[in-house]
Design a protein around this motif. Structure first.
Motif, PDB file in Angstrom:
ATOM      1  N   ALA A 169       4.467  10.701   1.303  1.00  0.00           N
ATOM      2  CA  ALA A 169       4.076   9.344   0.938  1.00  0.00           C
ATOM      3  C   ALA A 169       4.762   8.350   1.856  1.00  0.00           C
ATOM      4  O   ALA A 169       5.884   8.570   2.307  1.00  0.00           O
ATOM      5  CB  ALA A 169       4.445   9.051  -0.508  1.00  0.00           C
ATOM      6  N   THR A 170       4.067   7.259   2.156  1.00  0.00           N
ATOM      7  CA  THR A 170       4.647   6.160   2.920  1.00  0.00           C
ATOM      8  C   THR A 170       4.267   4.848   2.255  1.00  0.00           C
ATOM      9  O   THR A 170       3.278   4.769   1.520  1.00  0.00           O
ATOM     10  CB  THR A 170       4.126   6.148   4.374  1.00  0.00           C
ATOM     11  OG1 THR A 170       2.705   6.029   4.364  1.00  0.00           O
ATOM     12  CG2 THR A 170       4.546   7.416   5.103  1.00  0.00           C
ATOM     13  N   LEU A 171       5.071   3.828   2.507  1.00  0.00           N
ATOM     14  CA  LEU A 171       4.815   2.487   1.980  1.00  0.00           C
ATOM     15  C   LEU A 171       4.677   1.505   3.122  1.00  0.00           C
ATOM     16  O   LEU A 171       5.369   1.614   4.140  1.00  0.00           O
ATOM     17  CB  LEU A 171       5.961   2.045   1.072  1.00  0.00           C
ATOM     18  CG  LEU A 171       5.873   2.414  -0.410  1.00  0.00           C
ATOM     19  CD1 LEU A 171       7.179   2.090  -1.110  1.00  0.00           C
ATOM     20  CD2 LEU A 171       4.735   1.686  -1.083  1.00  0.00           C
ATOM     21  N   GLN A 172       3.791   0.533   2.928  1.00  0.00           N
ATOM     22  CA  GLN A 172       3.662  -0.546   3.891  1.00  0.00           C
ATOM     23  C   GLN A 172       3.280  -1.821   3.155  1.00  0.00           C
ATOM     24  O   GLN A 172       2.664  -1.775   2.098  1.00  0.00           O
ATOM     25  CB  GLN A 172       2.607  -0.214   4.946  1.00  0.00           C
ATOM     26  CG  GLN A 172       1.220   0.033   4.359  1.00  0.00           C
ATOM     27  CD  GLN A 172       0.196   0.322   5.422  1.00  0.00           C
ATOM     28  OE1 GLN A 172       0.101  -0.424   6.394  1.00  0.00           O
ATOM     29  NE2 GLN A 172      -0.561   1.391   5.257  1.00  0.00           N
ATOM     30  N   SER A 173       3.686  -2.950   3.706  1.00  0.00           N
ATOM     31  CA  SER A 173       3.285  -4.232   3.144  1.00  0.00           C
ATOM     32  C   SER A 173       2.043  -4.709   3.871  1.00  0.00           C
ATOM     33  O   SER A 173       1.913  -4.551   5.091  1.00  0.00           O
ATOM     34  CB  SER A 173       4.404  -5.260   3.272  1.00  0.00           C
ATOM     35  OG  SER A 173       4.765  -5.438   4.628  1.00  0.00           O
ATOM     36  N   LEU A 174       1.112  -5.273   3.101  1.00  0.00           N
ATOM     37  CA  LEU A 174      -0.134  -5.785   3.654  1.00  0.00           C
ATOM     38  C   LEU A 174       0.002  -7.282   3.888  1.00  0.00           C
ATOM     39  O   LEU A 174       0.930  -7.927   3.377  1.00  0.00           O
ATOM     40  CB  LEU A 174      -1.278  -5.492   2.691  1.00  0.00           C
ATOM     41  CG  LEU A 174      -1.482  -4.002   2.362  1.00  0.00           C
ATOM     42  CD1 LEU A 174      -2.629  -3.840   1.370  1.00  0.00           C
ATOM     43  CD2 LEU A 174      -1.751  -3.204   3.631  1.00  0.00           C
ATOM     44  N   PRO A 175      -0.917  -7.899   4.639  1.00  0.00           N
ATOM     45  CA  PRO A 175      -0.859  -9.359   4.823  1.00  0.00           C
ATOM     46  C   PRO A 175      -0.763 -10.049   3.481  1.00  0.00           C
ATOM     47  O   PRO A 175      -1.459  -9.670   2.531  1.00  0.00           O
ATOM     48  CB  PRO A 175      -2.175  -9.671   5.535  1.00  0.00           C
ATOM     49  CG  PRO A 175      -2.501  -8.420   6.271  1.00  0.00           C
ATOM     50  CD  PRO A 175      -2.025  -7.292   5.380  1.00  0.00           C
TER      51      PRO A 175
ATOM     52  N   ALA B 192       0.846  -1.184   0.000  1.00  0.00           N
ATOM     53  CA  ALA B 192       0.000   0.000   0.000  1.00  0.00           C
ATOM     54  C   ALA B 192       0.884   1.238   0.000  1.00  0.00           C
ATOM     55  O   ALA B 192       1.725   1.415   0.890  1.00  0.00           O
ATOM     56  CB  ALA B 192      -0.913   0.019   1.218  1.00  0.00           C
ATOM     57  N   LEU B 193       0.710   2.073  -1.024  1.00  0.00           N
ATOM     58  CA  LEU B 193       1.392   3.346  -1.124  1.00  0.00           C
ATOM     59  C   LEU B 193       0.408   4.420  -0.673  1.00  0.00           C
ATOM     60  O   LEU B 193      -0.592   4.678  -1.342  1.00  0.00           O
ATOM     61  CB  LEU B 193       1.836   3.598  -2.569  1.00  0.00           C
ATOM     62  CG  LEU B 193       2.434   4.962  -2.882  1.00  0.00           C
ATOM     63  CD1 LEU B 193       3.705   5.195  -2.083  1.00  0.00           C
ATOM     64  CD2 LEU B 193       2.704   5.085  -4.372  1.00  0.00           C
ATOM     65  N   ASP B 194       0.648   5.018   0.481  1.00  0.00           N
ATOM     66  CA  ASP B 194      -0.244   6.023   1.056  1.00  0.00           C
ATOM     67  C   ASP B 194       0.298   7.409   0.721  1.00  0.00           C
ATOM     68  O   ASP B 194       1.447   7.731   1.069  1.00  0.00           O
ATOM     69  CB  ASP B 194      -0.356   5.850   2.569  1.00  0.00           C
ATOM     70  CG  ASP B 194      -0.933   4.487   2.941  1.00  0.00           C
ATOM     71  OD1 ASP B 194      -1.912   4.068   2.302  1.00  0.00           O
ATOM     72  OD2 ASP B 194      -0.380   3.836   3.853  1.00  0.00           O
TER      73      ASP B 194
ATOM     74  N   SER C  61      -4.764   5.843  -0.911  1.00  0.00           N
ATOM     75  CA  SER C  61      -3.850   4.707  -0.851  1.00  0.00           C
ATOM     76  C   SER C  61      -3.936   3.943  -2.163  1.00  0.00           C
ATOM     77  O   SER C  61      -5.029   3.709  -2.687  1.00  0.00           O
ATOM     78  CB  SER C  61      -4.217   3.782   0.313  1.00  0.00           C
ATOM     79  OG  SER C  61      -3.320   2.682   0.391  1.00  0.00           O
ATOM     80  N   LEU C  62      -2.788   3.594  -2.724  1.00  0.00           N
ATOM     81  CA  LEU C  62      -2.682   2.811  -3.959  1.00  0.00           C
ATOM     82  C   LEU C  62      -2.089   1.448  -3.627  1.00  0.00           C
ATOM     83  O   LEU C  62      -1.023   1.364  -3.004  1.00  0.00           O
ATOM     84  CB  LEU C  62      -1.783   3.533  -4.972  1.00  0.00           C
ATOM     85  CG  LEU C  62      -1.281   2.716  -6.161  1.00  0.00           C
ATOM     86  CD1 LEU C  62      -2.436   2.336  -7.077  1.00  0.00           C
ATOM     87  CD2 LEU C  62      -0.220   3.484  -6.945  1.00  0.00           C
ATOM     88  N   LEU C  63      -2.781   0.373  -4.019  1.00  0.00           N
ATOM     89  CA  LEU C  63      -2.279  -0.975  -3.775  1.00  0.00           C
ATOM     90  C   LEU C  63      -1.607  -1.507  -5.026  1.00  0.00           C
ATOM     91  O   LEU C  63      -2.068  -1.286  -6.149  1.00  0.00           O
ATOM     92  CB  LEU C  63      -3.426  -1.908  -3.373  1.00  0.00           C
ATOM     93  CG  LEU C  63      -4.244  -1.517  -2.148  1.00  0.00           C
ATOM     94  CD1 LEU C  63      -5.126  -2.690  -1.722  1.00  0.00           C
ATOM     95  CD2 LEU C  63      -3.372  -1.047  -1.003  1.00  0.00           C
TER      96      LEU C  63
ATOM     97  N   PRO D 282      -0.448  -2.238 -10.230  1.00  0.00           N
ATOM     98  CA  PRO D 282      -1.570  -1.903  -9.358  1.00  0.00           C
ATOM     99  C   PRO D 282      -2.581  -3.047  -9.316  1.00  0.00           C
ATOM    100  O   PRO D 282      -2.808  -3.726 -10.319  1.00  0.00           O
ATOM    101  CB  PRO D 282      -2.177  -0.665 -10.019  1.00  0.00           C
ATOM    102  CG  PRO D 282      -1.050  -0.066 -10.805  1.00  0.00           C
ATOM    103  CD  PRO D 282      -0.253  -1.249 -11.297  1.00  0.00           C
ATOM    104  N   VAL D 283      -3.192  -3.263  -8.143  1.00  0.00           N
ATOM    105  CA  VAL D 283      -4.165  -4.341  -7.983  1.00  0.00           C
ATOM    106  C   VAL D 283      -5.414  -3.797  -7.299  1.00  0.00           C
ATOM    107  O   VAL D 283      -5.353  -2.894  -6.457  1.00  0.00           O
ATOM    108  CB  VAL D 283      -3.605  -5.527  -7.166  1.00  0.00           C
ATOM    109  CG1 VAL D 283      -2.452  -6.188  -7.894  1.00  0.00           C
ATOM    110  CG2 VAL D 283      -3.184  -5.083  -5.778  1.00  0.00           C
ATOM    111  N   ALA D 284      -6.559  -4.360  -7.697  1.00  0.00           N
ATOM    112  CA  ALA D 284      -7.835  -4.035  -7.058  1.00  0.00           C
ATOM    113  C   ALA D 284      -8.243  -5.193  -6.157  1.00  0.00           C
ATOM    114  O   ALA D 284      -8.139  -6.364  -6.549  1.00  0.00           O
ATOM    115  CB  ALA D 284      -8.908  -3.780  -8.111  1.00  0.00           C
ATOM    116  N   LEU D 285      -8.688  -4.889  -4.958  1.00  0.00           N
ATOM    117  CA  LEU D 285      -9.234  -5.880  -4.034  1.00  0.00           C
ATOM    118  C   LEU D 285     -10.738  -5.648  -3.947  1.00  0.00           C
ATOM    119  O   LEU D 285     -11.181  -4.572  -3.516  1.00  0.00           O
ATOM    120  CB  LEU D 285      -8.599  -5.741  -2.652  1.00  0.00           C
ATOM    121  CG  LEU D 285      -7.086  -5.957  -2.552  1.00  0.00           C
ATOM    122  CD1 LEU D 285      -6.632  -5.800  -1.104  1.00  0.00           C
ATOM    123  CD2 LEU D 285      -6.694  -7.324  -3.089  1.00  0.00           C
ATOM    124  N   ASN D 286     -11.525  -6.629  -4.357  1.00  0.00           N
ATOM    125  CA  ASN D 286     -12.969  -6.480  -4.433  1.00  0.00           C
ATOM    126  C   ASN D 286     -13.661  -7.367  -3.402  1.00  0.00           C
ATOM    127  O   ASN D 286     -13.293  -8.534  -3.235  1.00  0.00           O
ATOM    128  CB  ASN D 286     -13.468  -6.828  -5.834  1.00  0.00           C
ATOM    129  CG  ASN D 286     -12.792  -5.981  -6.902  1.00  0.00           C
ATOM    130  OD1 ASN D 286     -12.773  -4.761  -6.807  1.00  0.00           O
ATOM    131  ND2 ASN D 286     -12.221  -6.635  -7.915  1.00  0.00           N
TER     132      ASN D 286
END
Length: 550
Positions: A49-55, A36-38, A243-245, A116-120
Motif C-alpha cells: 500500500a502507498t499513500l499520496q495527497s491529491l490536489p 489516495a490510499l493505493d 485506490s481509496l480516497l 472516505p469520500v466519493a468524487l463524482n
C-alpha cells in the motif's frame, strides 16, 4: 454533532511497519485535503500500500471541522495484511494497512476522523475534471484485475471497515482488538466540501476514528481496512489493486464519536428519521415487587432538536431492585453474600408516547455497555448456575462494583440446553458512543388494559375505544382478527401513519373497534385475543375477558 472549529494543523502520515497498532486516541477533522490510499493485494512482494495527497479541495463545516494544512505522506507501504475468510456463504478478502499519523505543529488535534469520500463527475465530460473521479458513488477508483483489466464493475462490492484478524482455530474473521475503530452513522449535515473542478464530493457517513487528543509532535497509528467478496476458484476475476480516497475531519466536542463514559451520566447524540420534535428519553424501571410487574418512569427528559442527550441517572426506586444473583449455587469468591441491583433502561418515546426504541452505549471495540446500580460495594469473581427452568442458566462474573452506578459488559451465548451470561466490570472513563436502537415493530395497545372485560350481546355490535402506540415506528397497513369462532372485529384493516422527524402529531392513534358475536357463539365466559398482523407476521396482541349473552 461536528461543530465549527478553529484551524487544525497539518498532519503527517507515515507508513508504519507494524502488524498490530495500539488503540489510537480521539478522531480528528481535516481541512479539505483528499488522500489516495493505493492498495495491491498480491504480487512477488506480497500485499502493498502507498499513500499520496491529491490536489487540495476546500472543506468547511458547521458540525464537522476542517483542517486546512496539507498532509505529508510516506511513499512506501510495508505494513499491509490480507487474507480470505468464509463469511456465511461468501468468501471475503480482507486487506488492512497501518500508517503513522503525526501532528507536527504546535496545535493539539482533538478527535480525528478519516472519512472516505466519493468524487463524482458532474457533467460527464472528463476533459474538465481536475482529477479522476471515483466509481459509481463509491470512494474507490482504479480497480484492476491481476491481468491489468479494468474491474470498475466490482467497486460497489468494496466496503471500508475495521481491521480484522483470523481465528486460527476456526478460520473465522473477527475485529482486530487493536484495529482503529470504524464508526458509521456520523452526522455530516454541516459538512460543506468545495470539490475539485468538474467534480462533486460526497463524504461517506462512516470513518476511522482516532479518539482522544493528539498533542503537538505526538504520533499515533491508524489502520485502514477494506473488505470485498472473491471467488476462490476464479483468482483471475479477483480485484488485484484499487485506490481509496479519504479526507480528515474532527469532532472537537465528541458529540458524534463519543467520549469517556460516566456511569451515572448519559451523554451523546441520537440520529434516526423517527426522532423529531417532542421526542423524549425516559429512564424506566420494572417494579418487581408487584404481583403483575409494572414499568415505572423515574424521569422523562426532552430530546434536543439536534438529537443531543444529557441525562443524569436517578437513584432507582426500591421496587426496581432485586438480587444481583439470579441463581443459588455460587462457586468462587464474593465480598458480600448478595447485593440489590438493577440496570438502567433508557427508552426513547415520541411526543404522543409511542415507544420508538432505546438509547444504548457501546465501546469502540465495539461491545455494548450496561449501566448497573447496586446498593452496596461488592466484589465478585466466580460463577453460579440455575437449573430450575429445565435448562442451565450460568452466570460468570468478574465484578468490582461500588455503591451507585457502575459500568459492566454483558455477553451471552446459548445452546439448546444452556445459556451463559458473562458480566465483567468496565472502568469509568472507558470510551463509548451513544446510539439509537430502534425497537421491534409492534402495535402496543395502551387501552383498554390487557385482560379487560368485553360484554357482547348476540347479533349486536359493541364499540370499544382503542388507543394504540406504534412501537418501533411501525407504520402502514395492519390487519386485525380474533381467535373466537363467530366473533368478528371491524374494521379488519387499519392504516398506521408513517413516522418521521417531520410532523409527528399523528403518531398516537385513537380509533374505535366494533366487535360482534353471531348466533353460533355459545353464551358464557371465555378469553379472547385480538391479533394485529403486518405482511402476515404477528405485530401485536390484546387480551379480553369475553362474556357473551343472548
Amino acid at each position: 454533532m461536528f461543530k465549527r472549529a478553529s484551524l487544525i494543523p497539518a498532519l503527517t502520515l507515515l507508513l508504519l511497519a507494524c502488524s498490530a497498532p495500539t488503540p489510537p486516541a480521539h478522531p480528528v477533522a481535516s481541512g479539505g485535503q483528499v488522500y489516495a490510499l493505493d492498495i495491491r493485494v498480491g504480487g512477488p512482494q506480497g500485499a502493498q500500500a502507498t499513500l499520496q495527497s491529491l490536489p487540495p479541495a476546500q472543506l468547511t463545516a458547521q458540525r464537522l471541522e476542517g483542517a486546512p494544512g496539507d498532509v505529508q505522506l510516506g511513499a512506501q507501504a510495508i505494513s499491509t495484511v490480507t487474507f480470505i475468510s468464509r463469511r456465511g456463504t461468501q468468501d471475503v478478502r480482507h486487506v488492512n494497512t497501518t500508517f503513522l499519523v503525526t501532528n507536527p505543529t504546535g496545535v493539539p488535534i482533538t478527535n480525528l476522523v478519516l472519512l472516505p469520500v466519493a468524487l463524482n463527475d458532474t457533467d460527464g465530460d472528463p476533459g474538465n475534471n481536475a482529477m479522476a473521479p471515483t466509481i459509481a458513488g463509491t470512494p474507490f477508483r482504479r480497480l484492476q484485475l491481476f491481468s491489468g483489466q479494468d474491474a470498475s464493475a466490482q467497486a460497489p462490492q468494496l466496503s471500508a471497515t475495521r481491521a480484522q484478524d483470523v481465528d486460527l482455530q476456526t478460520g473465522v474473521a473477527r475485529p482486530h482488538p487493536q484495529g482503529t475503530p470504524f464508526l458509521t452513522g456520523l452526522d455530516l449535515r454541516g459538512v460543506q466540501v468545495t470539490p475539485p473542478a468538474g467534480l462533486s464530493v460526497a463524504t461517506q457517513s462512516g470513518g476511522w476514528v482516532l479518539p482522544g487528543t493528539l498533542a503537538p509532535g505526538a504520533s499515533v497509528p491508524v489502520t485502514f481496512a477494506v473488505d470485498f467478496p472473491v471467488d476462490r476458484q476464479r483468482p483471475d476475476t479477483q480485484v488485484y489493486s484499487f485506490s481509496l480516497l479519504f479526507t480528515s475531519a474532527q469532532d472537537a466536542t465528541g458529540s458524534e464519536v463519543g467520549g469517556p463514559t460516566d456511569p451515572a451520566r448519559v451523554v451523546g447524540t441520537l440520529h434516526h428519521p423517527t426522532l423529531g420534535q417532542g421526542a423524549r428519553v425516559e429512564e424506566q424501571y420494572l417494579d418487581v415487587t408487584l404481583p403483575d410487574p409494572a414499568v415505572m418512569t423515574a424521569q422523562s427528559v426532552p430530546l434536543a432538536a439536534d438529537g443531543q442527550v444529557n441525562v443524569t441517572l436517578s437513584t432507582p426506586p426500591a421496587g426496581a431492585l432485586s438480587s444481583l444473583f439470579e441463581c443459588q449455587d455460587f462457586v468462587g469468591e464474593r465480598s458480600q453474600p448478595d447485593a440489590l441491583a438493577t440496570e438502567a433502561n433508557l427508552q426513547v418515546v415520541s411526543a404522543q408516547g409511542d415507544p420508538l426504541g432505546r438509547a444504548v452505549s457501546a465501546s469502540l471495540e465495539p461491545r455494548g455497555l450496561t449501566r448497573l446500580y447496586v446498593d452496596r460495594d461488592i466484589r465478585v469473581q466466580g460463577r453460579c448456575e440455575d437449573t430450575s427452568l429445565g435448562m442451565t442458566l450460568t452466570y460468570v462474573d468478574q465484578l468490582d462494583l461500588k455503591r451507585g452506578w457502575n459500568l459492566i459488559q454483558r455477553q451471552s451465548s446459548s445452546t439448546d440446553t444452556q445459556t451463559t451470561i458473562q458480566r465483567t466490570s468496565v472502568p469509568a472513563g472507558t470510551w463509548s458512543r451513544l446510539s439509537f436502537q430502534p425497537g421491534a415493530a409492534w402495535v402496543n395497545v395502551a387501552s383498554p388494559a390487557w385482560g379487560s372485560d368485553l360484554l357482547l350481546r348476540t347479533g349486536q355490535p359493541t364499540a370499544v375505544p382503542v388507543d394504540l402506540r406504534q412501537g418501533g415506528a411501525i407504520s402502514g397497513t395492519v390487519t386485525l382478527s380474533v381467535d373466537v369462532p363467530g366473533v368478528t372485529v371491524s374494521p379488519a384493516t387499519l392504516i398506521l401513519p408513517s413516522l418521521s422527524g417531520q410532523g409527528l402529531g399523528a403518531q398516537a392513534l385513537q380509533t374505535t373497534l366494533n366487535f360482534q358475536a353471531d348466533a353460533t357463539v355459545p353464551a358464557g365466559d371465555s378469553s379472547m385475543t385480538l391479533t394485529f398482523r403486518k405482511d402476515g407476521q404477528v405485530v401485536g396482541r390484546a387480551a379480553f375477558s369475553l362474556t357473551v349473552s343472548p
